[in-house]
Motif scaffolding. Structure first.
Motif, PDB file in Angstrom:
ATOM      1  N   GLY A 115       0.799  -1.211   0.000  1.00  0.00           N
ATOM      2  CA  GLY A 115       0.000   0.000   0.000  1.00  0.00           C
ATOM      3  C   GLY A 115       0.837   1.269   0.000  1.00  0.00           C
ATOM      4  N   GLY A 116       2.160   1.130  -0.040  1.00  0.00           N
ATOM      5  CA  GLY A 116       3.051   2.280  -0.067  1.00  0.00           C
ATOM      6  C   GLY A 116       3.445   2.641  -1.492  1.00  0.00           C
ATOM      7  N   ASN A 117       4.468   3.465  -1.605  1.00  0.00           N
ATOM      8  CA  ASN A 117       4.924   3.907  -2.921  1.00  0.00           C
ATOM      9  C   ASN A 117       5.562   2.763  -3.694  1.00  0.00           C
ATOM     10  OD1 ASN A 117       4.157   6.443  -2.141  1.00  0.00           O
ATOM     11  ND2 ASN A 117       6.218   7.190  -1.720  1.00  0.00           N
ATOM     12  N   ASN A 118       5.318   2.728  -5.014  1.00  0.00           N
ATOM     13  CA  ASN A 118       6.102   1.837  -5.860  1.00  0.00           C
ATOM     14  C   ASN A 118       7.215   2.640  -6.526  1.00  0.00           C
ATOM     15  OD1 ASN A 118       4.922   3.266  -7.949  1.00  0.00           O
ATOM     16  ND2 ASN A 118       3.583   1.601  -8.616  1.00  0.00           N
ATOM     17  N   TRP A 119       8.010   1.976  -7.372  1.00  0.00           N
ATOM     18  CA  TRP A 119       9.172   2.642  -7.952  1.00  0.00           C
ATOM     19  C   TRP A 119       8.766   3.797  -8.871  1.00  0.00           C
ATOM     20  CZ3 TRP A 119      13.881   3.879  -7.323  1.00  0.00           C
ATOM     21  CH2 TRP A 119      14.711   4.247  -8.381  1.00  0.00           C
ATOM     22  N   GLN A 120       7.636   3.662  -9.592  1.00  0.00           N
ATOM     23  CA  GLN A 120       7.189   4.743 -10.468  1.00  0.00           C
ATOM     24  C   GLN A 120       6.845   5.989  -9.655  1.00  0.00           C
ATOM     25  OE1 GLN A 120       7.444   4.592 -13.718  1.00  0.00           O
ATOM     26  NE2 GLN A 120       8.189   2.495 -13.546  1.00  0.00           N
ATOM     27  N   LYS A 121       6.166   5.799  -8.535  1.00  0.00           N
ATOM     28  CA  LYS A 121       5.839   6.925  -7.666  1.00  0.00           C
ATOM     29  C   LYS A 121       7.112   7.537  -7.093  1.00  0.00           C
ATOM     30  CE  LYS A 121       3.034   9.552  -5.233  1.00  0.00           C
ATOM     31  NZ  LYS A 121       2.204  10.596  -5.880  1.00  0.00           N
ATOM     32  N   PHE A 122       8.046   6.677  -6.719  1.00  0.00           N
ATOM     33  CA  PHE A 122       9.320   7.156  -6.174  1.00  0.00           C
ATOM     34  C   PHE A 122      10.036   8.045  -7.189  1.00  0.00           C
ATOM     35  CE2 PHE A 122      13.876   6.870  -5.569  1.00  0.00           C
ATOM     36  CZ  PHE A 122      14.023   7.064  -4.195  1.00  0.00           C
ATOM     37  N   LYS A 123      10.105   7.587  -8.432  1.00  0.00           N
ATOM     38  CA  LYS A 123      10.791   8.378  -9.461  1.00  0.00           C
ATOM     39  C   LYS A 123      10.116   9.736  -9.639  1.00  0.00           C
ATOM     40  CE  LYS A 123      10.929   5.381 -12.894  1.00  0.00           C
ATOM     41  NZ  LYS A 123      11.307   4.843 -14.223  1.00  0.00           N
ATOM     42  N   GLN A 124       8.789   9.739  -9.614  1.00  0.00           N
ATOM     43  CA  GLN A 124       8.073  10.991  -9.779  1.00  0.00           C
ATOM     44  C   GLN A 124       8.381  11.951  -8.627  1.00  0.00           C
ATOM     45  OE1 GLN A 124       3.746  11.345  -8.896  1.00  0.00           O
ATOM     46  NE2 GLN A 124       3.532  11.698 -11.104  1.00  0.00           N
ATOM     47  N   ALA A 179      10.863  11.759  -6.343  1.00  0.00           N
ATOM     48  CA  ALA A 179      12.288  12.049  -6.223  1.00  0.00           C
ATOM     49  C   ALA A 179      12.722  13.086  -7.251  1.00  0.00           C
ATOM     50  CB  ALA A 179      13.104  10.763  -6.389  1.00  0.00           C
ATOM     51  N   THR A 180      12.197  12.975  -8.468  1.00  0.00           N
ATOM     52  CA  THR A 180      12.534  13.958  -9.504  1.00  0.00           C
ATOM     53  C   THR A 180      12.074  15.348  -9.105  1.00  0.00           C
ATOM     54  OG1 THR A 180      12.388  12.269 -11.237  1.00  0.00           O
ATOM     55  CG2 THR A 180      12.227  14.564 -11.927  1.00  0.00           C
ATOM     56  N   ALA A 181      10.855  15.429  -8.565  1.00  0.00           N
ATOM     57  CA  ALA A 181      10.330  16.732  -8.124  1.00  0.00           C
ATOM     58  C   ALA A 181      11.176  17.309  -6.993  1.00  0.00           C
ATOM     59  CB  ALA A 181       8.876  16.579  -7.684  1.00  0.00           C
ATOM     60  N   ILE A 182      11.589  16.442  -6.058  1.00  0.00           N
ATOM     61  CA  ILE A 182      12.408  16.907  -4.932  1.00  0.00           C
ATOM     62  C   ILE A 182      13.751  17.431  -5.434  1.00  0.00           C
ATOM     63  CG2 ILE A 182      13.690  16.135  -2.887  1.00  0.00           C
ATOM     64  CD1 ILE A 182      11.352  14.179  -2.362  1.00  0.00           C
ATOM     65  N   LEU A 183      14.397  16.651  -6.297  1.00  0.00           N
ATOM     66  CA  LEU A 183      15.728  17.020  -6.770  1.00  0.00           C
ATOM     67  C   LEU A 183      15.701  18.267  -7.658  1.00  0.00           C
ATOM     68  CD1 LEU A 183      17.137  13.458  -7.571  1.00  0.00           C
ATOM     69  CD2 LEU A 183      17.740  14.909  -5.644  1.00  0.00           C
ATOM     70  N   GLU A 184      14.571  18.500  -8.319  1.00  0.00           N
ATOM     71  CA  GLU A 184      14.471  19.662  -9.191  1.00  0.00           C
ATOM     72  C   GLU A 184      14.045  20.926  -8.446  1.00  0.00           C
ATOM     73  OE1 GLU A 184      11.806  18.547 -12.273  1.00  0.00           O
ATOM     74  OE2 GLU A 184      13.298  17.388 -13.396  1.00  0.00           O
ATOM     75  N   SER A 185      13.580  20.792  -7.206  1.00  0.00           N
ATOM     76  CA  SER A 185      13.107  21.955  -6.450  1.00  0.00           C
ATOM     77  C   SER A 185      14.270  22.857  -6.051  1.00  0.00           C
ATOM     78  CB  SER A 185      12.347  21.496  -5.204  1.00  0.00           C
ATOM     79  OG  SER A 185      13.227  20.862  -4.298  1.00  0.00           O
ATOM     80  N   ILE A 203      25.718   9.251  -2.409  1.00  0.00           N
ATOM     81  CA  ILE A 203      25.510  10.684  -2.237  1.00  0.00           C
ATOM     82  C   ILE A 203      25.346  11.301  -3.628  1.00  0.00           C
ATOM     83  CG2 ILE A 203      26.409  12.801  -1.227  1.00  0.00           C
ATOM     84  CD1 ILE A 203      25.913  10.577   0.792  1.00  0.00           C
ATOM     85  N   ILE A 204      24.175  11.871  -3.892  1.00  0.00           N
ATOM     86  CA  ILE A 204      23.845  12.357  -5.236  1.00  0.00           C
ATOM     87  C   ILE A 204      24.624  13.632  -5.531  1.00  0.00           C
ATOM     88  CG2 ILE A 204      21.996  13.173  -6.739  1.00  0.00           C
ATOM     89  CD1 ILE A 204      20.088  11.409  -5.138  1.00  0.00           C
ATOM     90  N   GLU A 205      25.440  13.572  -6.564  1.00  0.00           N
ATOM     91  CA  GLU A 205      26.239  14.729  -6.969  1.00  0.00           C
ATOM     92  C   GLU A 205      25.521  15.534  -8.058  1.00  0.00           C
ATOM     93  OE1 GLU A 205      29.828  12.876  -8.190  1.00  0.00           O
ATOM     94  OE2 GLU A 205      30.461  12.329  -6.163  1.00  0.00           O
ATOM     95  N   ASP A 206      24.985  14.835  -9.038  1.00  0.00           N
ATOM     96  CA  ASP A 206      24.279  15.492 -10.146  1.00  0.00           C
ATOM     97  C   ASP A 206      22.780  15.254  -9.969  1.00  0.00           C
ATOM     98  OD1 ASP A 206      23.321  16.568 -12.450  1.00  0.00           O
ATOM     99  OD2 ASP A 206      24.250  15.086 -13.798  1.00  0.00           O
ATOM    100  N   LYS A 207      22.045  16.294  -9.558  1.00  0.00           N
ATOM    101  CA  LYS A 207      20.625  16.141  -9.268  1.00  0.00           C
ATOM    102  C   LYS A 207      19.790  15.964 -10.529  1.00  0.00           C
ATOM    103  CE  LYS A 207      20.960  18.802  -5.003  1.00  0.00           C
ATOM    104  NZ  LYS A 207      20.532  20.014  -4.262  1.00  0.00           N
ATOM    105  N   THR A 208      20.388  16.189 -11.687  1.00  0.00           N
ATOM    106  CA  THR A 208      19.663  15.988 -12.952  1.00  0.00           C
ATOM    107  C   THR A 208      19.964  14.619 -13.552  1.00  0.00           C
ATOM    108  OG1 THR A 208      21.448  16.978 -14.263  1.00  0.00           O
ATOM    109  CG2 THR A 208      19.752  18.461 -13.409  1.00  0.00           C
ATOM    110  N   GLY A 209      20.736  13.813 -12.837  1.00  0.00           N
ATOM    111  CA  GLY A 209      21.133  12.507 -13.357  1.00  0.00           C
ATOM    112  C   GLY A 209      19.976  11.528 -13.427  1.00  0.00           C
ATOM    113  N   ASN A 210      20.168  10.472 -14.187  1.00  0.00           N
ATOM    114  CA  ASN A 210      19.165   9.426 -14.355  1.00  0.00           C
ATOM    115  C   ASN A 210      19.008   8.639 -13.059  1.00  0.00           C
ATOM    116  OD1 ASN A 210      18.395   6.494 -15.038  1.00  0.00           O
ATOM    117  ND2 ASN A 210      17.807   7.619 -16.870  1.00  0.00           N
TER     118      ASN A 210
END
Length: 740
Positions: free
Chosen positions: A327-336, A338-344, A445-452
């Motif tokens: 009932g929690g997040n799946n990987w697709q939700k995580f990517k969505q 996480a991308t929003a967080i890293l782009e903020s 540790i994420i260095e490039d926040k725009t990375g895949n």
């Protein structure tokens, strides 16, 4: 008159209001319907993209497997058709293929199940002969006329194609690749060619079943929305994507079509409109009912519309983004997220953590899968409560999880990991799990926040695997040094087999000195790797890798044979009789034929067995005492000497020493290096030496480098010294020059 005029005006306003409300309501319902359709096509497009990627990945994997088989044939060097067929027979019998075969350039095929026919006219044969790995369209099997797809990969002699590895699969088997869950199981997919011919149809209840050509089917259908028939045909011919809504077979369907990177194939992803139109229908019913109540029901109408719009969106989101087990997040939700967080703009330094639950398979087997699912839900419950702002998590698959968290410093991450494991074990008994739960974490540790994100997770996973393979390490941080280490390890693994074949491994000997006779009495055989490009490689760089891969077993047998060869030569040349000790890995203890393999080598050279001393490390002995006793007794019965290496480096149980079949105890250099200056340590060493000698065993001190250490050990009754003081590891020639 005025009253009548007011009534007429009021009536007119009321009528206009009702009409306007009706028009606005109708317009709004239409907008909702269009929005839901747009969301449906967007999600359908995402499902189609995932399905296409899965099919392409599966086909690429199959072709890569066959290319590996082709490279094996090329490495073998025998291009006779029967010889090549023999090489793939085992793979064919164990694989999932219908059959495998070897095709010559004239199209003649010999198959793994004894058939022979000619495929020269098949298009995939022509493409593979031209040097391209290929998969066929759906064709009928020559043998039983059933639909199949055939993979074909060229076999090279140098740069020349001399034949093909071919493997066929039932087209029915490809249908499982299309089973991407969508719209609560109501959606389905199928694959066609650009001209509409069916490649892989669907057996889903909502599908039209088997068909020959989808364009012929659509030509007779009612195309109600999206692309026209001419546009669909033109787009598919040009390799373009598109969408449409059609009605046939008593059902209206939304369809997305996308080209695959395979031949001229297209994937069509379909969902019945009734699955997503239920909300629209309900909204319409409420809207028209509320129109009867006119203005009094207007507010309620908008509330209901907004509620159902929200529910529709949440339902689509749940299908796409919620893990069905926890009932929690799946990987697709995580990517969505996480991308929003890293782009903020307010995003701080972040880290991606991946982890798994140790021995989760045991939990499923011991307690049942429902209990295993409870453990997964427990993990999700803990993660949900511990996620801070700009953090998210997901269950990726199985017992594998991912976390995106704020990373102020590494120590804080470690503290959070420890807290998570503590809470997990505090709560495990509430769901009936008795065993302690543990996890291994990989941290990047994420260095490039725009990375895949997939590549970022891959790096975290590499660190997680490093944590699992290391001893007593629950987490591991990915770093440039770690990346270099992985590359160096891969280089060593790629070269080790060739190195053994090319005799790049050399035996070095380190002398042993008897303190009672004041003479050299033997030596230890040590391995060195003389790489033609890097020179001499230290054992510390390659032995741990050989241990992990199991290659150490081959190297051990090589060293044992080298020792036997030199012992036999010394005996033949009349050199004084001395012993050589050789250290064998713990990996050998798990082999049931270990003793037999050692005897085969020693019998081949007919050496005097008492001159061969077999060393096992302290840790390997106490890892499985019963097995060591079994092997040690067997070797001593055959006349070999048994030695324990690195005694005192771990947590050996002294009370077991008397039960072990040992002749020699080699005390670890940690006993002596600068520790003998303290009286307490001196007492310990003296007591250990006396105890070992009372047990009838010989005492060897390792790592001795100074004359003072030698004199002290002589006074304590030590028997033999090994260390730089009496000689560093040296070549056989240097040893013979110094000792004989």
């Amino acid at each position: 008159m005025i009253v009548k005029s007011k009534k007429i005006k009021a009536s007119f306003i009321a009528i206009v209001t009702v009409v306007l409300f009706f028009a606005l309501s109708w317009y709004y319902v239409t907008l909702i319907d269009n929005a839901l359709k747009a969301q449906t096509f967007l999600y359908l497009s995402e499902v189609g993209t995932r399905g296409a990627a899965l099919v392409e990945s599966k086909v690429d994997n199959e072709l890569e497997n066959l290319e590996t088989t082709a490279r094996l044939i090329e490495a073998h060097g025998d291009y006779d058709q029967n010889a090549m067929l023999n090489l793939i027979t085992l793979q064919a019998s164990k694989g999932h293929y219908k059959r495998m075969g070897i095709a010559l350039l004239n199209g003649a095929v010999l198959t793994s199940d004894g058939l022979a026919y000619n495929i020269a006219e098949r298009p995939y044969f022509q493409e593979a002969v031209n040097g391209n790995a290929a998969i066929s369209d759906t064709i009928n099997d020559y043998t039983d006329d059933k639909p199949i797809n055939v993979y074909a990969v060229p076999i090279y002699r140098g740069t020349e194609v001399v034949g093909l590895v071919v493997a066929s699969v039932n087209t029915e088997d490809l249908k499982k690749y299309l089973e991407v869950e969508s719209f609560s199981g109501q959606g389905y997919s199928y694959i066609v060619k650009a001209n509409g011919d069916a490649v892989v149809t669907s057996t889903h209840a909502n599908s039209p079943g088997d068909f020959e050509n989808i364009l012929e089917l659509l030509k007779k259908a009612d195309l109600r929305d999206g692309d026209t028939f001419e546009t669909i045909a033109a787009n598919m011919a040009a390799g373009k994507s598109g969408s449409f809504t059609s009605f046939y077979g008593g059902m209206e369907r939304h369809t997305i079509y996308k080209p695959l990177a395979i031949n001229d194939w297209y994937m069509m992803t379909v969902v019945p409109t009734q699955v997503v139109s239920a909300q629209t229908t309900q909204i319409s019913r409420y809207s028209f009912s509320l129109i009867v109540a006119a203005l009094l029901a207007m507010t309620l109408l908008f509330v209901i519309i907004l509620i159902f719009q929200y529910r529709s969106k949440r339902r689509l989101e749940r299908v796409a983004y919620v893990d069905e087990v926890t009932g929690g997040n799946n990987w697709q939700k995580f990517k969505q997220e996480a991308t929003a967080i890293l782009e903020s703009k307010n995003c701080n330094q972040c880290a991606l953590l991946t982890f798994d639950i140790d021995r989760f398979r045991f939990i499923n087997e011991e307690y049942g899968h429902e209990k295993g699912d409870q453990v997964l839900r427990l993990v999700v419950g803990i993660l949900e409560k511990r996620m801070a702002k700009q953090e998210t998590y997901a269950r990726v698959s199985g017992d594998h999880f991912a976390i995106l968290c704020v990373c102020d410093d590494q120590d804080k991450i470690i503290r959070r990991i420890k807290e998570f494991i503590q809470i997990l074990n505090d709560r495990r008994e509430t769901i009936g799990i008795k065993e302690k739960l543990s996890c291994h974490f990989g941290i990047y540790i994420i260095e490039d926040k725009t990375g895949n994100l997939e590549k970022i997770r891959e790096k975290a996973n590499m660190a997680r695997i490093a944590a699992k393979t290391a001893e007593n390490q629950r987490w591991f941080f990915y770093s440039d040094a770690f990346r270099k280490k992985i590359g160096d390890e891969k280089e060593i693994i790629d070269q080790m087999e060739d190195a053994l074949e090319n005799q790049e491994f050399e035996m070095y000997l380190q002398p042993k000195y008897n303190l009672h006779t004041n003479r050299y009495c033997g030596c230890e055989a040590l391995v060195r790797w003389r790489n033609p490009h890097k020179g001499l490689i230290s054992p510390g760089e390659f032995i741990p890798i050989f241990e992990q891969t199991g290659f150490i077993k081959k190297l051990d047998m090589f060293m044992l044979e080298e020792v036997c060869r030199i012992l036999k030569r010394w005996e033949t040349d009349g050199y004084p009789e001395i012993s050589i000790s050789v250290n064998l890995s713990r990996k050998n203890l798990k082999q049931s034929d270990f003793v037999e393999r050692v005897l085969n080598i020693t019998n081949q050279y007919r050496i005097k067995r008492s001159n061969l001393e077999i060393e096992l490390t302290e840790s390997s002995i106490f890892e499985n005492v019963d097995r060591m006793i079994e092997i040690g007794e067997a070797f001593r019965l055959y006349g070999f000497k048994m030695a324990m290496d690195d005694f005192g480096s771990g947590y050996s149980s002294i009370n077991l020493l008397g039960n072990l079949p040992l002749d020699v105890i080699k005390m670890d250099q940690g006993f002596f290096n600068s520790h003998l200056k303290r009286e307490q340590n001196l007492i310990v060493v003296e007591s250990v030496i006396k105890m070992i000698k009372k047990l009838g065993m010989t005492v060897v001190a390792e790592g001795i480098e100074t004359e003072a250490e030698v004199d002290l050990l002589r006074s304590l009754g030590c028997d033999i010294i090994q260390g730089y003081y009496f000689g560093k590891p040296m070549t056989v020639f240097e040893f013979e020059e110094q000792i004989f």
